[in-house]
Design an enzyme around this catalytic site. Structure first.
Site, PDB file in Angstrom:
ATOM      1  N   GLU A 278     -56.184   4.389 -13.957  1.00  0.00           N
ATOM      2  CA  GLU A 278     -55.546   5.708 -13.891  1.00  0.00           C
ATOM      3  C   GLU A 278     -55.143   6.054 -12.456  1.00  0.00           C
ATOM      4  O   GLU A 278     -54.067   6.627 -12.220  1.00  0.00           O
ATOM      5  CB  GLU A 278     -56.487   6.784 -14.439  1.00  0.00           C
ATOM      6  CG  GLU A 278     -56.842   6.619 -15.913  1.00  0.00           C
ATOM      7  CD  GLU A 278     -55.618   6.663 -16.809  1.00  0.00           C
ATOM      8  OE1 GLU A 278     -54.670   7.404 -16.496  1.00  0.00           O
ATOM      9  OE2 GLU A 278     -55.602   5.935 -17.820  1.00  0.00           O
ATOM     10  N   GLU A 355     -47.673   0.416 -16.701  1.00  0.00           N
ATOM     11  CA  GLU A 355     -49.018   0.046 -17.140  1.00  0.00           C
ATOM     12  C   GLU A 355     -49.460  -1.264 -16.504  1.00  0.00           C
ATOM     13  O   GLU A 355     -50.621  -1.400 -16.080  1.00  0.00           O
ATOM     14  CB  GLU A 355     -49.075  -0.056 -18.665  1.00  0.00           C
ATOM     15  CG  GLU A 355     -48.875   1.265 -19.388  1.00  0.00           C
ATOM     16  CD  GLU A 355     -49.903   2.305 -19.011  1.00  0.00           C
ATOM     17  OE1 GLU A 355     -51.087   1.943 -18.816  1.00  0.00           O
ATOM     18  OE2 GLU A 355     -49.535   3.487 -18.911  1.00  0.00           O
ATOM     19  N   ASP A 359     -52.613  -1.760 -14.027  1.00  0.00           N
ATOM     20  CA  ASP A 359     -53.624  -2.791 -14.285  1.00  0.00           C
ATOM     21  C   ASP A 359     -53.835  -3.657 -13.051  1.00  0.00           C
ATOM     22  O   ASP A 359     -54.981  -4.006 -12.709  1.00  0.00           O
ATOM     23  CB  ASP A 359     -53.194  -3.661 -15.463  1.00  0.00           C
ATOM     24  CG  ASP A 359     -53.439  -2.999 -16.812  1.00  0.00           C
ATOM     25  OD1 ASP A 359     -54.125  -1.963 -16.856  1.00  0.00           O
ATOM     26  OD2 ASP A 359     -52.922  -3.510 -17.823  1.00  0.00           O
TER      27      ASP A 359
END
Length: 414
Positions: A278, A355, A359
Protein backbone atom coordinates in the site's frame (compact mmCIF):
# COMPACT_ATOMS: atom_id res chain seq x y z
CA UNK A 1 -35.32 10.04 -33.90
CA UNK A 2 -32.17 11.95 -34.81
CA UNK A 3 -28.44 11.26 -34.90
CA UNK A 4 -28.15 11.45 -31.11
CA UNK A 5 -30.84 8.79 -30.77
CA UNK A 6 -29.10 6.36 -33.09
CA UNK A 7 -25.69 6.94 -31.49
CA UNK A 8 -27.19 6.46 -28.04
CA UNK A 9 -28.99 3.25 -29.00
CA UNK A 10 -25.86 1.90 -30.67
CA UNK A 11 -23.69 2.66 -27.64
CA UNK A 12 -26.21 1.18 -25.18
CA UNK A 13 -26.71 -1.96 -27.27
CA UNK A 14 -23.01 -2.60 -27.79
CA UNK A 15 -21.99 -1.86 -24.20
CA UNK A 16 -24.77 -4.04 -22.75
CA UNK A 17 -24.03 -6.89 -25.15
CA UNK A 18 -20.31 -6.67 -24.38
CA UNK A 19 -20.92 -6.69 -20.63
CA UNK A 20 -23.10 -9.79 -20.88
CA UNK A 21 -20.69 -11.51 -23.28
CA UNK A 22 -17.68 -10.92 -21.02
CA UNK A 23 -19.63 -12.08 -17.99
CA UNK A 24 -20.69 -15.28 -19.74
CA UNK A 25 -17.09 -15.92 -20.80
CA UNK A 26 -16.02 -15.53 -17.18
CA UNK A 27 -18.64 -18.00 -15.98
CA UNK A 28 -17.72 -20.54 -18.65
CA UNK A 29 -13.98 -20.24 -18.01
CA UNK A 30 -14.33 -20.59 -14.23
CA UNK A 31 -16.53 -23.68 -14.66
CA UNK A 32 -14.09 -25.28 -17.07
CA UNK A 33 -11.22 -24.91 -14.58
CA UNK A 34 -13.08 -25.67 -11.36
CA UNK A 35 -12.02 -29.32 -11.37
CA UNK A 36 -8.37 -28.76 -10.43
CA UNK A 37 -6.35 -26.25 -8.43
CA UNK A 38 -3.71 -24.37 -10.45
CA UNK A 39 -0.28 -25.84 -9.75
CA UNK A 40 1.07 -22.64 -8.17
CA UNK A 41 -1.59 -22.89 -5.45
CA UNK A 42 -1.96 -26.66 -5.03
CA UNK A 43 0.05 -26.71 -1.77
CA UNK A 44 -1.96 -23.94 -0.08
CA UNK A 45 -5.51 -24.11 -1.48
CA UNK A 46 -7.52 -27.33 -1.44
CA UNK A 47 -9.81 -28.48 -4.23
CA UNK A 48 -12.98 -27.88 -2.14
CA UNK A 49 -11.79 -24.33 -1.41
CA UNK A 50 -11.08 -23.77 -5.11
CA UNK A 51 -14.51 -25.08 -6.09
CA UNK A 52 -16.15 -22.96 -3.39
CA UNK A 53 -14.49 -19.88 -4.89
CA UNK A 54 -15.63 -20.92 -8.36
CA UNK A 55 -19.25 -21.26 -7.24
CA UNK A 56 -19.07 -17.92 -5.42
CA UNK A 57 -17.70 -16.02 -8.41
CA UNK A 58 -20.21 -17.62 -10.77
CA UNK A 59 -23.07 -16.61 -8.47
CA UNK A 60 -21.80 -13.02 -8.39
CA UNK A 61 -21.49 -12.94 -12.18
CA UNK A 62 -25.02 -14.25 -12.64
CA UNK A 63 -26.41 -11.61 -10.29
CA UNK A 64 -24.40 -8.99 -12.18
CA UNK A 65 -25.94 -10.08 -15.47
CA UNK A 66 -29.45 -9.51 -14.17
CA UNK A 67 -28.45 -6.14 -12.79
CA UNK A 68 -26.92 -5.16 -16.15
CA UNK A 69 -30.22 -5.95 -17.88
CA UNK A 70 -32.22 -4.06 -15.25
CA UNK A 71 -29.92 -1.03 -15.45
CA UNK A 72 -30.27 -0.93 -19.23
CA UNK A 73 -34.06 -1.11 -19.06
CA UNK A 74 -34.12 1.69 -16.47
CA UNK A 75 -31.83 3.82 -18.65
CA UNK A 76 -34.08 3.40 -21.68
CA UNK A 77 -37.21 4.07 -19.62
CA UNK A 78 -35.81 7.30 -18.18
CA UNK A 79 -34.67 8.61 -21.56
CA UNK A 80 -36.42 7.33 -24.68
CA UNK A 81 -39.28 5.98 -22.58
CA UNK A 82 -40.17 9.52 -21.52
CA UNK A 83 -39.94 9.16 -17.73
CA UNK A 84 -37.60 12.12 -17.36
CA UNK A 85 -39.87 14.35 -19.40
CA UNK A 86 -42.92 13.13 -17.44
CA UNK A 87 -41.21 13.88 -14.10
CA UNK A 88 -40.20 17.35 -15.30
CA UNK A 89 -43.75 18.10 -16.39
CA UNK A 90 -45.26 16.84 -13.14
CA UNK A 91 -42.86 18.90 -11.05
CA UNK A 92 -43.76 22.00 -13.06
CA UNK A 93 -47.47 21.25 -12.58
CA UNK A 94 -46.91 21.05 -8.82
CA UNK A 95 -45.68 24.65 -8.83
CA UNK A 96 -41.91 24.11 -8.85
CA UNK A 97 -39.78 26.14 -11.23
CA UNK A 98 -36.16 27.01 -11.86
CA UNK A 99 -33.58 25.79 -9.34
CA UNK A 100 -36.01 23.98 -6.99
CA UNK A 101 -37.49 22.10 -9.96
CA UNK A 102 -34.03 20.98 -11.10
CA UNK A 103 -32.99 19.85 -7.61
CA UNK A 104 -36.27 17.95 -7.19
CA UNK A 105 -35.84 16.23 -10.57
CA UNK A 106 -32.35 15.02 -9.73
CA UNK A 107 -33.61 13.86 -6.34
CA UNK A 108 -36.47 11.92 -7.94
CA UNK A 109 -34.12 10.16 -10.35
CA UNK A 110 -31.80 9.33 -7.46
CA UNK A 111 -34.66 7.75 -5.52
CA UNK A 112 -35.83 5.76 -8.56
CA UNK A 113 -32.30 4.48 -9.22
CA UNK A 114 -31.82 3.53 -5.58
CA UNK A 115 -35.12 1.64 -5.46
CA UNK A 116 -34.27 -0.26 -8.65
CA UNK A 117 -30.84 -1.28 -7.34
CA UNK A 118 -32.12 -2.21 -3.87
CA UNK A 119 -33.29 -5.76 -4.75
CA UNK A 120 -29.86 -6.60 -6.18
CA UNK A 121 -28.11 -5.19 -3.11
CA UNK A 122 -30.37 -7.19 -0.80
CA UNK A 123 -29.97 -10.40 -2.78
CA UNK A 124 -26.22 -9.97 -3.04
CA UNK A 125 -25.84 -9.32 0.69
CA UNK A 126 -28.38 -11.63 2.27
CA UNK A 127 -28.42 -14.46 -0.27
CA UNK A 128 -25.15 -14.69 -2.22
CA UNK A 129 -22.77 -13.47 0.51
CA UNK A 130 -24.64 -15.43 3.18
CA UNK A 131 -24.75 -18.63 1.10
CA UNK A 132 -20.95 -18.61 0.78
CA UNK A 133 -20.28 -17.68 4.39
CA UNK A 134 -19.17 -14.07 4.03
CA UNK A 135 -22.12 -11.99 5.18
CA UNK A 136 -22.20 -10.73 8.75
CA UNK A 137 -24.55 -7.86 8.00
CA UNK A 138 -27.72 -7.77 10.10
CA UNK A 139 -30.99 -6.23 8.96
CA UNK A 140 -30.80 -3.42 11.56
CA UNK A 141 -27.23 -2.59 10.48
CA UNK A 142 -28.19 -2.67 6.80
CA UNK A 143 -31.10 -0.31 7.43
CA UNK A 144 -28.92 1.99 9.55
CA UNK A 145 -26.25 2.12 6.82
CA UNK A 146 -28.89 2.91 4.20
CA UNK A 147 -30.45 5.63 6.36
CA UNK A 148 -27.10 7.26 7.14
CA UNK A 149 -26.00 7.01 3.51
CA UNK A 150 -29.16 8.66 2.25
CA UNK A 151 -28.95 11.37 4.90
CA UNK A 152 -25.35 12.15 3.95
CA UNK A 153 -26.29 12.24 0.28
CA UNK A 154 -29.05 14.69 1.09
CA UNK A 155 -26.91 16.93 3.30
CA UNK A 156 -23.86 16.96 1.02
CA UNK A 157 -25.44 16.38 -2.39
CA UNK A 158 -28.23 18.96 -2.26
CA UNK A 159 -25.97 22.03 -1.84
CA UNK A 160 -23.57 20.67 -4.47
CA UNK A 161 -26.36 20.07 -6.99
CA UNK A 162 -27.81 23.51 -6.27
CA UNK A 163 -24.41 25.12 -6.90
CA UNK A 164 -23.89 23.23 -10.17
CA UNK A 165 -27.35 24.09 -11.51
CA UNK A 166 -26.98 27.73 -10.45
CA UNK A 167 -23.62 27.98 -12.23
CA UNK A 168 -25.05 26.54 -15.44
CA UNK A 169 -27.79 29.17 -15.27
CA UNK A 170 -25.78 32.20 -14.18
CA UNK A 171 -22.19 31.76 -15.40
CA UNK A 172 -22.78 31.98 -19.15
CA UNK A 173 -20.60 30.27 -21.75
CA UNK A 174 -17.89 29.32 -19.25
CA UNK A 175 -20.30 27.74 -16.77
CA UNK A 176 -18.79 24.29 -17.43
CA UNK A 177 -15.37 25.59 -16.35
CA UNK A 178 -16.72 27.05 -13.09
CA UNK A 179 -18.51 23.76 -12.45
CA UNK A 180 -15.26 21.87 -13.02
CA UNK A 181 -13.40 24.12 -10.59
CA UNK A 182 -16.14 23.66 -7.99
CA UNK A 183 -16.18 19.89 -8.48
CA UNK A 184 -12.38 19.70 -8.18
CA UNK A 185 -12.40 21.66 -4.92
CA UNK A 186 -15.23 19.50 -3.60
CA UNK A 187 -13.31 16.31 -4.47
CA UNK A 188 -10.21 17.56 -2.65
CA UNK A 189 -12.36 18.45 0.34
CA UNK A 190 -13.84 14.95 0.38
CA UNK A 191 -10.33 13.41 0.36
CA UNK A 192 -9.77 15.17 3.66
CA UNK A 193 -13.27 14.77 5.08
CA UNK A 194 -13.91 11.10 4.26
CA UNK A 195 -11.39 9.45 6.62
CA UNK A 196 -11.91 11.91 9.47
CA UNK A 197 -15.60 12.83 9.29
CA UNK A 198 -17.58 10.44 7.06
CA UNK A 199 -16.08 6.95 7.45
CA UNK A 200 -16.36 7.03 11.29
CA UNK A 201 -20.13 7.44 10.88
CA UNK A 202 -20.26 3.89 9.47
CA UNK A 203 -17.39 2.05 11.17
CA UNK A 204 -15.32 2.20 14.32
CA UNK A 205 -11.65 3.03 13.85
CA UNK A 206 -9.36 2.25 16.76
CA UNK A 207 -5.57 2.74 16.93
CA UNK A 208 -3.61 -0.45 16.34
CA UNK A 209 -3.11 -1.92 19.80
CA UNK A 210 -0.70 -4.83 19.15
CA UNK A 211 2.66 -3.41 20.36
CA UNK A 212 4.83 -5.88 18.44
CA UNK A 213 2.96 -5.32 15.18
CA UNK A 214 2.94 -1.56 15.78
CA UNK A 215 6.72 -1.62 16.27
CA UNK A 216 7.16 -3.57 13.05
CA UNK A 217 4.96 -1.09 11.17
CA UNK A 218 6.76 1.92 12.67
CA UNK A 219 10.08 0.51 11.46
CA UNK A 220 8.64 0.05 7.97
CA UNK A 221 7.35 3.64 7.96
CA UNK A 222 10.77 4.90 9.01
CA UNK A 223 12.54 2.86 6.32
CA UNK A 224 10.25 4.22 3.63
CA UNK A 225 10.08 7.79 4.95
CA UNK A 226 6.30 7.73 5.25
CA UNK A 227 4.34 9.88 7.69
CA UNK A 228 0.70 9.31 8.56
CA UNK A 229 -1.99 10.45 10.95
CA UNK A 230 -2.03 6.99 12.47
CA UNK A 231 -2.53 3.26 11.92
CA UNK A 232 -6.10 2.17 12.60
CA UNK A 233 -8.11 -1.03 12.77
CA UNK A 234 -11.61 -0.94 11.25
CA UNK A 235 -14.40 -3.23 12.44
CA UNK A 236 -15.03 -4.70 8.99
CA UNK A 237 -16.13 -7.96 10.61
CA UNK A 238 -19.47 -6.32 11.51
CA UNK A 239 -20.48 -6.56 7.85
CA UNK A 240 -18.34 -9.19 6.15
CA UNK A 241 -15.61 -11.74 6.72
CA UNK A 242 -13.65 -10.39 3.71
CA UNK A 243 -10.30 -8.93 4.70
CA UNK A 244 -8.68 -5.82 3.30
CA UNK A 245 -6.36 -2.90 3.99
CA UNK A 246 -6.24 0.56 2.50
CA UNK A 247 -4.57 3.93 2.60
CA UNK A 248 -6.72 7.04 2.60
CA UNK A 249 -6.54 10.81 2.85
CA UNK A 250 -3.79 13.21 1.92
CA UNK A 251 -1.53 15.73 3.59
CA UNK A 252 -1.60 15.44 7.38
CA UNK A 253 -4.85 13.45 7.30
CA UNK A 254 -3.27 10.33 5.73
CA UNK A 255 -4.40 7.16 7.46
CA UNK A 256 -3.42 3.50 7.25
CA UNK A 257 -6.43 1.26 7.86
CA UNK A 258 -6.53 -2.51 8.40
CA UNK A 259 -9.76 -4.49 8.52
CA UNK A 260 -9.90 -6.46 11.76
CA UNK A 261 -10.59 -9.54 9.64
CA UNK A 262 -7.27 -9.05 7.84
CA UNK A 263 -5.33 -9.04 11.11
CA UNK A 264 -6.86 -12.38 12.08
CA UNK A 265 -6.01 -13.89 8.68
CA UNK A 266 -2.35 -12.89 8.43
CA UNK A 267 0.85 -13.18 10.44
CA UNK A 268 2.59 -9.94 11.51
CA UNK A 269 5.27 -10.28 8.80
CA UNK A 270 2.55 -10.73 6.19
CA UNK A 271 0.67 -7.68 7.48
CA UNK A 272 3.90 -5.68 7.10
CA UNK A 273 4.28 -6.88 3.51
CA UNK A 274 0.67 -5.90 2.67
CA UNK A 275 1.26 -2.46 4.18
CA UNK A 276 4.50 -2.11 2.18
CA UNK A 277 2.46 -2.74 -0.96
CA UNK A 278 0.00 0.00 0.00
CA UNK A 279 2.88 2.38 0.74
CA UNK A 280 4.24 1.54 -2.70
CA UNK A 281 1.16 3.11 -4.26
CA UNK A 282 1.88 6.32 -2.39
CA UNK A 283 5.62 6.37 -3.06
CA UNK A 284 5.11 5.81 -6.80
CA UNK A 285 2.55 8.61 -6.93
CA UNK A 286 -0.30 6.34 -8.03
CA UNK A 287 -2.88 8.08 -5.87
CA UNK A 288 -1.83 11.46 -7.21
CA UNK A 289 -1.83 10.16 -10.80
CA UNK A 290 -5.34 8.75 -10.45
CA UNK A 291 -6.54 11.99 -8.90
CA UNK A 292 -5.17 14.10 -11.76
CA UNK A 293 -6.55 11.64 -14.30
CA UNK A 294 -9.98 12.00 -12.72
CA UNK A 295 -9.72 15.77 -12.83
CA UNK A 296 -8.65 15.71 -16.49
CA UNK A 297 -11.51 13.41 -17.49
CA UNK A 298 -14.03 15.53 -15.61
CA UNK A 299 -12.65 18.61 -17.40
CA UNK A 300 -13.24 17.00 -20.80
CA UNK A 301 -16.65 15.69 -19.77
CA UNK A 302 -17.86 19.06 -18.52
CA UNK A 303 -16.58 20.78 -21.64
CA UNK A 304 -18.71 18.40 -23.73
CA UNK A 305 -21.63 18.93 -21.36
CA UNK A 306 -21.32 22.70 -21.78
CA UNK A 307 -21.61 22.30 -25.55
CA UNK A 308 -24.55 19.90 -25.33
CA UNK A 309 -26.46 22.19 -22.99
CA UNK A 310 -27.39 24.50 -25.85
CA UNK A 311 -28.02 21.75 -28.44
CA UNK A 312 -31.78 21.05 -28.80
CA UNK A 313 -31.13 17.87 -30.80
CA UNK A 314 -29.37 16.35 -27.78
CA UNK A 315 -32.49 16.66 -25.62
CA UNK A 316 -34.87 15.52 -28.37
CA UNK A 317 -32.63 12.62 -29.32
CA UNK A 318 -32.80 11.27 -25.77
CA UNK A 319 -36.54 11.61 -25.32
CA UNK A 320 -36.85 15.06 -23.72
CA UNK A 321 -38.68 18.03 -25.22
CA UNK A 322 -37.77 20.62 -22.57
CA UNK A 323 -34.36 22.28 -22.22
CA UNK A 324 -32.94 22.97 -18.75
CA UNK A 325 -29.58 22.51 -16.96
CA UNK A 326 -30.94 19.73 -14.73
CA UNK A 327 -32.24 17.77 -17.72
CA UNK A 328 -28.98 18.22 -19.60
CA UNK A 329 -26.93 17.12 -16.59
CA UNK A 330 -29.07 14.03 -16.02
CA UNK A 331 -29.13 13.03 -19.69
CA UNK A 332 -25.37 13.37 -19.89
CA UNK A 333 -24.78 11.37 -16.70
CA UNK A 334 -27.15 8.64 -17.87
CA UNK A 335 -25.78 8.36 -21.40
CA UNK A 336 -22.05 8.84 -20.81
CA UNK A 337 -21.27 5.38 -19.30
CA UNK A 338 -22.42 3.62 -22.48
CA UNK A 339 -20.02 5.73 -24.56
CA UNK A 340 -17.05 5.49 -22.16
CA UNK A 341 -17.36 1.76 -21.43
CA UNK A 342 -14.84 0.83 -24.19
CA UNK A 343 -12.19 2.77 -22.23
CA UNK A 344 -12.49 0.32 -19.31
CA UNK A 345 -9.61 -1.97 -20.38
CA UNK A 346 -7.26 1.02 -20.68
CA UNK A 347 -7.83 2.07 -17.09
CA UNK A 348 -7.72 -1.55 -15.93
CA UNK A 349 -4.33 -1.95 -17.63
CA UNK A 350 -2.95 1.15 -15.93
CA UNK A 351 -4.25 -0.07 -12.57
CA UNK A 352 -2.63 -3.49 -13.01
CA UNK A 353 0.67 -1.81 -13.87
CA UNK A 354 0.41 0.18 -10.65
CA UNK A 355 -0.18 -3.03 -8.72
CA UNK A 356 3.00 -4.59 -10.12
CA UNK A 357 4.96 -1.45 -9.20
CA UNK A 358 3.56 -1.53 -5.65
CA UNK A 359 4.46 -5.22 -5.38
CA UNK A 360 8.03 -4.44 -6.46
CA UNK A 361 8.20 -1.71 -3.82
CA UNK A 362 7.01 -4.18 -1.17
CA UNK A 363 9.59 -6.74 -2.28
CA UNK A 364 12.39 -4.17 -1.87
CA UNK A 365 11.31 -2.77 1.50
CA UNK A 366 9.73 -5.81 3.14
CA UNK A 367 9.61 -9.38 1.84
CA UNK A 368 8.32 -10.74 -1.45
CA UNK A 369 7.87 -14.14 0.17
CA UNK A 370 5.70 -12.74 2.93
CA UNK A 371 3.62 -10.82 0.41
CA UNK A 372 3.14 -14.00 -1.62
CA UNK A 373 1.95 -15.95 1.43
CA UNK A 374 -0.33 -13.07 2.43
CA UNK A 375 -1.87 -12.86 -1.04
CA UNK A 376 -2.46 -16.62 -1.20
CA UNK A 377 -4.28 -16.49 2.14
CA UNK A 378 -6.38 -13.55 0.97
CA UNK A 379 -7.22 -15.30 -2.33
CA UNK A 380 -8.29 -18.36 -0.34
CA UNK A 381 -10.21 -16.63 2.45
CA UNK A 382 -11.92 -14.10 0.13
CA UNK A 383 -12.81 -16.84 -2.40
CA UNK A 384 -11.09 -15.01 -5.25
CA UNK A 385 -11.06 -16.86 -8.53
CA UNK A 386 -7.66 -18.28 -9.45
CA UNK A 387 -8.74 -18.92 -13.04
CA UNK A 388 -10.31 -15.79 -14.54
CA UNK A 389 -11.11 -15.64 -18.22
CA UNK A 390 -8.17 -13.80 -19.86
CA UNK A 391 -10.33 -11.42 -21.89
CA UNK A 392 -12.61 -10.64 -18.95
CA UNK A 393 -9.55 -10.06 -16.78
CA UNK A 394 -7.88 -7.73 -19.29
CA UNK A 395 -11.09 -5.78 -19.60
CA UNK A 396 -12.10 -5.44 -15.95
CA UNK A 397 -9.48 -6.50 -13.44
CA UNK A 398 -7.76 -3.71 -11.55
CA UNK A 399 -5.33 -6.27 -10.10
CA UNK A 400 -3.26 -8.83 -12.06
CA UNK A 401 -4.62 -12.38 -12.11
CA UNK A 402 -3.46 -14.39 -9.12
CA UNK A 403 -1.09 -16.70 -11.02
CA UNK A 404 0.64 -13.86 -12.88
CA UNK A 405 0.99 -11.75 -9.76
CA UNK A 406 2.46 -14.57 -7.69
CA UNK A 407 4.87 -15.49 -10.52
CA UNK A 408 6.00 -11.86 -10.76
CA UNK A 409 6.77 -11.74 -7.04
CA UNK A 410 8.54 -15.08 -7.04
CA UNK A 411 10.83 -13.88 -9.83
CA UNK A 412 11.84 -10.96 -7.64
CA UNK A 413 13.10 -13.41 -4.98
CA UNK A 414 15.21 -15.46 -7.39
Amino acid sequence: MNLFTWLFLLAVTLSTALRLYLSQRQIRHIRQHAGSVPAAFSHSITLPQHQHAADYNIARQQLGQWQTIADTLLLLALTLGGVLQWLWTRLAASGLDGLPQGIALIGCVGVISALCSLPFSLYGTFVVEKRFGFNRMTWPLYMADMLKGNLLALLIGTPLVALVLWLFTAAGALAWLWVWLSWTLFSLLMLWAYPTLIAPRFNRFTPLADPALRERIDQLLQRTGFESDGVFVMDGSRRSSHGNAYFTGFGKSKRIVFFDTLLTQLEPAEVEAVLAHELGHFKHGHIRQRMWTTFALSFISLFILGWLQGTPAFYLGLGVQSMAPALCLLLFMLAAPAFTFPLTPLFSHLSRRHEYEADDFAARHSSAGNLVSALVKLYRDNASTLTPDPLHSRFYDSHPPASLRIAHLERSTS
